[in-house]
Design a protein around this motif. Structure first.
Motif, short mmCIF file in Angstrom:
data_model
loop_
_atom_site.label_atom_id
_atom_site.label_comp_id
_atom_site.label_asym_id
_atom_site.label_seq_id
_atom_site.Cartn_x
_atom_site.Cartn_y
_atom_site.Cartn_z
N GLY A 30 54.63 48.50 25.81
CA GLY A 30 55.96 48.57 26.39
C GLY A 30 56.13 47.47 27.42
N PRO A 31 57.27 47.43 28.11
CA PRO A 31 57.52 46.40 29.13
C PRO A 31 56.43 46.44 30.21
N GLU A 32 55.57 45.45 30.24
CA GLU A 32 54.35 45.50 31.05
C GLU A 32 54.18 44.22 31.88
N VAL A 33 53.74 44.39 33.13
CA VAL A 33 53.34 43.27 33.96
C VAL A 33 51.92 43.52 34.46
N VAL A 34 51.20 42.44 34.71
CA VAL A 34 49.81 42.54 35.15
C VAL A 34 49.60 41.58 36.32
N ALA A 35 48.80 41.99 37.28
CA ALA A 35 48.40 41.12 38.38
C ALA A 35 46.92 41.35 38.65
N ILE A 36 46.18 40.28 38.86
CA ILE A 36 44.76 40.37 39.15
C ILE A 36 44.50 39.70 40.49
N GLN A 37 43.75 40.40 41.33
CA GLN A 37 43.40 39.93 42.67
C GLN A 37 44.62 39.85 43.60
N TRP A 38 45.52 40.80 43.45
CA TRP A 38 46.63 40.94 44.40
C TRP A 38 46.59 42.37 44.95
N SER A 39 46.93 42.53 46.23
CA SER A 39 46.94 43.86 46.85
C SER A 39 48.26 44.55 46.56
N PRO A 40 48.29 45.89 46.64
CA PRO A 40 49.55 46.63 46.44
C PRO A 40 50.66 46.18 47.38
N SER A 41 50.31 45.73 48.57
CA SER A 41 51.34 45.33 49.54
C SER A 41 51.91 43.95 49.26
N SER A 42 51.23 43.14 48.44
CA SER A 42 51.71 41.77 48.18
C SER A 42 52.05 41.50 46.73
N VAL A 43 51.73 42.44 45.83
CA VAL A 43 51.86 42.15 44.40
C VAL A 43 53.32 41.99 43.97
#
Length: 248
Positions: free
Chosen positions: A193-206
């Motif tokens: 489904g509609p998906e985004v991914v982030a690696i090595q980012w914190s929840p407060s900055s992602v």
């Protein structure tokens, strides 16, 4: 002097009665759920608990309530208004007992009226925090949802709500990404489904990273995902330093 003080006391009692009536009107037994409401907030606003609301309304999942549905509070919220009115009336009655003692009663009665007005103003101006639009999300996930909705609100878009089913899928996708040492399987094909991914980012900055496409592949896909006007719900999975979001 006594007539003047008596009139002041009567005015104070009238103000207290009006304030109590206003509180009772605002806490009717049936509450219509609005988008962004949570069961915990409804319980707090109506002087009850989540457990009592769940038992009263036969709610199967306390983390999932539907906008447009009706929840019965069984009138418990009116208790707070009654307590306030009783306390205010007691202040006026005490002033009446001392009305012939000395001219200092004018000052005491004025203070009682001031206290009543202050209470009424506080009840009128109390604000609700509308930055939270989830039911069941907490901690790091809530931080991401709030930041996402702040971006959407600034662009005039409706907020998204936390969805437990999407969150479960997002967690599974995050686990798959970690196992792969990178992106989850089929990410570019959007198999989940509609998906985004982030690696090595914190929840407060992602969210800022996605919004600004900072270090992201396939821009402007992440920005467009955040600002997609058709999305109404979202789930996030966080595994280690990998964050996956899925919307619908």
């Amino acid at each position: 002097m006594k007539n003047k003080l008596t009139k002041t006391i009567l005015a104070t009692l009238a103000s207290a009665t009006a304030f109590a009536a206003a509180g009772h009107s605002a806490s009717a037994n049936d509450i219509t759920i609005k988008a962004g409401d949570t069961l915990s907030q409804i319980a707090e606003d109506n002087n009850t608990t989540v457990e009592e609301l769940v038992a009263k309304n036969n709610i199967a999942n306390a983390d999932l309530i539907i906008a447009g549905d009706t929840i019965s509070t069984d009138g418990v919220a009116s208790q707070a208004a009654s307590t306030t009115a009783t306390a205010t009336a007691s202040v006026a009655a005490a002033a009446d007992e001392n009305v012939t003692a000395s001219t200092s009663d004018d000052s005491a009665n004025t203070q009682a009226t001031t206290n009543t007005n202050t209470q009424a103003q506080a009840a009128t101006t109390a604000s609700t925090d509308y930055t939270t639009y989830s039911a069941g999300a907490s901690g790091s996930v809530q931080t991401i949802i709030n930041a996402m909705n702040a971006k959407r609100a600034a662009a005039g878009l409706a907020p998204v709500s936390y969805d437990a089913s999407l969150a479960a899928t997002a967690v599974s996708r995050a686990q798959n990404a970690v196992a792969n040492g990178g992106l989850p399987t089929g990410h570019f094909q959007q198999v989940a489904g509609p998906e985004v991914v982030a690696i090595q980012w914190s929840p407060s900055s992602v969210v800022d990273a996605w919004y600004n496409e900072t270090g992201m592949l396939a821009a402007p896909a992440h920005h467009n995902w955040l600002m997609n006007a058709s999305f109404t719900k979202v789930g996030f999975g966080i595994v280690g330093d990998t964050i996956v979001g899925i919307a619908g």
